[in-house]
Design a protein around this motif. Structure first.
Motif, mmCIF file in Angstrom:
data_model
loop_
_atom_site.group_PDB
_atom_site.id
_atom_site.type_symbol
_atom_site.label_atom_id
_atom_site.label_comp_id
_atom_site.label_asym_id
_atom_site.label_seq_id
_atom_site.Cartn_x
_atom_site.Cartn_y
_atom_site.Cartn_z
ATOM 1 N N SER A 208 15.523 100.538 29.000
ATOM 2 C CA SER A 208 16.938 100.211 29.445
ATOM 3 C C SER A 208 17.443 98.939 28.550
ATOM 4 C CB SER A 208 16.679 99.997 30.910
ATOM 5 O OG SER A 208 18.153 99.507 31.365
ATOM 6 N N ALA A 209 18.881 99.083 28.460
ATOM 7 C CA ALA A 209 19.732 98.011 27.810
ATOM 8 C C ALA A 209 19.788 96.919 28.726
ATOM 9 C CB ALA A 209 20.803 98.540 27.424
ATOM 10 N N ALA A 210 19.379 97.036 30.126
ATOM 11 C CA ALA A 210 19.677 96.048 30.919
ATOM 12 C C ALA A 210 18.243 95.004 30.819
ATOM 13 C CB ALA A 210 19.739 96.674 32.417
ATOM 14 N N THR A 211 17.378 95.476 30.322
ATOM 15 C CA THR A 211 16.024 94.830 30.399
ATOM 16 C C THR A 211 16.177 93.605 29.400
ATOM 17 O OG1 THR A 211 14.637 96.585 30.899
ATOM 18 C CG2 THR A 211 13.406 94.692 29.874
ATOM 19 N N PRO A 212 15.841 92.395 29.567
ATOM 20 C CA PRO A 212 15.916 91.045 28.459
ATOM 21 C C PRO A 212 15.192 91.629 27.238
ATOM 22 C CG PRO A 212 15.450 90.285 30.781
ATOM 23 C CD PRO A 212 15.320 91.887 30.926
ATOM 24 N N GLY A 213 16.012 91.593 26.118
ATOM 25 C CA GLY A 213 15.451 91.608 24.706
ATOM 26 C C GLY A 213 15.990 93.175 24.273
ATOM 27 N N ASN A 214 16.293 93.804 25.388
ATOM 28 C CA ASN A 214 17.060 95.297 24.774
ATOM 29 C C ASN A 214 18.518 95.535 24.886
ATOM 30 O OD1 ASN A 214 14.216 96.140 24.564
ATOM 31 N ND2 ASN A 214 14.262 96.909 26.587
ATOM 32 N N GLU A 215 18.991 94.516 25.050
ATOM 33 C CA GLU A 215 20.623 94.429 25.224
ATOM 34 C C GLU A 215 21.385 95.410 24.106
ATOM 35 O OE1 GLU A 215 19.351 91.059 27.652
ATOM 36 O OE2 GLU A 215 18.923 91.903 25.762
ATOM 37 N N VAL A 216 21.054 95.166 22.861
ATOM 38 C CA VAL A 216 21.635 96.031 21.860
ATOM 39 C C VAL A 216 20.696 97.301 21.360
ATOM 40 C CG1 VAL A 216 23.408 94.414 21.627
ATOM 41 C CG2 VAL A 216 21.448 94.128 20.221
ATOM 42 N N ARG A 217 19.492 97.365 22.000
ATOM 43 C CA ARG A 217 18.565 98.295 21.374
ATOM 44 C C ARG A 217 19.233 99.667 22.231
ATOM 45 N NH1 ARG A 217 13.595 94.553 22.181
ATOM 46 N NH2 ARG A 217 13.747 93.237 20.252
ATOM 47 N N GLY A 218 19.646 99.474 23.230
ATOM 48 C CA GLY A 218 20.296 100.561 24.033
ATOM 49 C C GLY A 218 19.270 101.093 25.093
ATOM 50 N N ASN A 219 19.200 102.431 25.429
ATOM 51 C CA ASN A 219 18.492 103.173 26.445
ATOM 52 C C ASN A 219 17.901 104.091 25.819
ATOM 53 O OD1 ASN A 219 20.046 101.683 28.856
ATOM 54 N ND2 ASN A 219 21.829 102.677 27.895
ATOM 55 N N LEU A 220 16.456 104.338 26.097
ATOM 56 C CA LEU A 220 15.765 105.515 25.548
ATOM 57 C C LEU A 220 14.753 105.896 26.786
ATOM 58 C CD1 LEU A 220 14.889 106.929 22.827
ATOM 59 C CD2 LEU A 220 13.421 105.031 22.809
#
Length: 455
Positions: free
Chosen positions: A425-437
């Motif tokens: 999830s983009a809501a997880t720290p570190g994933n903010e602009v990696r998106g949702n998968l």
């Protein structure tokens, strides 16, 4: 707002590298075939029984990789040269693949064959120094993984290529305190080299920071990293034969600390959004990166019970301290590039194995075994670089003495992995602009082992 976005993704290249480095690869390429990013393909004699009894036996030099006390089984000298050919199959289906702003990323959501084939050599040598003292040397690859996706696939912001090459050199000595009790110790010199790449969603970073013309999911850059390091540790082992027909063994391999250092290379998007971001902040420029990585400690105990002169029952239990892999932090030589981190929160795991050894005559030995190997990953942190799951091994092999001084071994193993979820999830720290998968992955592997023994 601009700096916040850059802090999350500006260090994406080496942060992803960490994911790969924490996900290792065999020394000569390949795919991880034990839980986490461990590799257990130490040689025919252990793999042909799915590692059952590996730490309790000393009748082949290949057992040095699972217990240095195995050098005590040599009469004069012997050596083994092993080649493992590993052929995995892998596929995934992702039901959600969006940017942090909810835009579809585009690209394939059904990647296949992303776990790579491997050809992994190994070597073990034993030498008797006197009536009580023996020496051993094992070259193995205890950690590893390699995955590679199409550069335009739907999860490209999380992973494109991940590879870590490792080599573990382990010289050791064993001393026979009595005819039935052996103690041993040795060193580990462990080399690691990682290569990693992933896409960077400059379109989303630009849109969040109001860069004109930014299109999320459509203006990709690219990051690639190469880094390497030597680390050092120790190994300990003991073997005991309490009665005729019973052999027990225990083995400990220490954790090894690495500081991987390498070049971080960025490629900006052709639309110029990345160039604007880089010009304003000084980020996204080629630099050096530094990653602290500790490969975990491993402990094993095993047993061999000779039922008759021909038949023996084998058993093994192993523990890996995967909780070492809690957080991976990346530091950069570029002062405009802040630290980045990836949370893994892995758990310690166990391996259990049972097997049989059958020797109908002096020049023929048949081995077979089955093992269950736990995965350290958790559903909330599993990612496309480390598509790990619990696995079951089924293995068998044949040993034949060609002459008094030369033998050949051939083995086969089947590794079965249940499908596992990926929920990033983009809501997880570190994933903010990696998106949702979001999706599931599935894999299996076949391994053929060829080995020559000289004595």
């Amino acid at each position: 707002m601009l700096w916040g976005a850059l802090r999350m993704r500006g260090s994406a290249g080496l942060a992803a590298f960490l994911s790969a480095v924490a996900a290792g690869v065999p020394i000569w390429a390949g795919s991880a075939q034990a839980a986490g990013f461990a590799l257990r393909e130490y040689g025919f004699d252990a793999t042909a029984t799915a590692f059952a009894g590996a730490s309790a036996q000393a009748d082949a030099p290949g057992f040095l990789a699972t217990n240095p006390a195995a050098s005590s089984g040599v009469d004069d000298w012997d050596a083994q040269f092993t080649l493992n050919a590993i052929y995995p199959t892998s596929e995934a289906l992702f039901t959600t693949a969006t940017t942090s702003l909810g835009t579809p990323t585009g690209g394939s959501v059904n990647p296949t064959d992303f776990i790579r084939d491997a050809y992994e050599p190994g070597m073990s040598v034993r030498l008797r120094l006197d009536e009580r003292l023996t020496a051993g040397f094992a070259l193995s690859a205890p950690w590893g993984l390699a995955t590679k996706y199409n550069p335009g696939w739907a999860g490209r912001y999380y992973a494109v290529e991940s590879k870590l090459l490792t080599a573990n050199l382990a010289p050791s000595l064993a001393y026979e305190i009595t005819d039935d009790f052996v103690v041993s110790a040795g060193l580990q010199a462990q080399w690691a080299k990682g290569t990693l790449s992933n896409a960077i969603d400059f379109g989303t970073i630009g849109a969040v920071n109001a860069v004109p013309g930014s299109l999320p999911g459509e203006q990709d850059g690219f990051a690639e990293v190469v880094g390497s390091d030597w680390g050092f540790g120790f190994i300990l082992g003991v073997q005991w034969r309490p009665t005729d027909g019973v052999s027990l063994g225990a083995f400990y391999r220490s954790a090894v600390a690495h500081e991987l250092q390498g070049d971080v290379d960025f490629e900006l998007d052709t639309a110029g959004v990345g160039a604007v971001l880089s010009g304003v902040t000084g980020a996204f420029v080629d630099t050096r990166g530094f990653v602290d990585l500790t490969t975990p400690a491993v402990a094993q105990v095993g047993a061999r019970f000779d039922l008759t002169p021909e038949w023996a029952v084998l058993a093994e239990a192993g523990f890996t301290q995967w909780s070492e892999i809690a957080e991976l932090r990346v530091r950069f030589a570029n002062p405009s590039q802040p630290d980045n981190f990836t949370i893994y929160d892995w758990k310690d795991t166990w391996l259990g194995a049972v097997g049989l050894r059958y020797q109908p005559q002096a020049d023929w030995i048949f081995r077979a075994g089955v093992a269950f190997d736990e995965s350290p990953t958790r559903d909330g942190t599993r990612d496309p670089r480390i598509t790990d799951s619990d696995r079951t091994w089924v293995a068998f092999g044949v040993h034949h003495d060609l002459t008094e001084t030369m033998a050949v071994q051939v083995g086969y193993s089947r590794l079965m992995f249940p499908d596992e979820p990926i929920f990033l999830s983009a809501a997880t720290p570190g994933n903010e602009v990696r998106g949702n998968l979001v999706g599931r992955t599935d894999a299996d592997a076949d391994m053929i082992t060829l080995q020559l023994t000289f004595r």
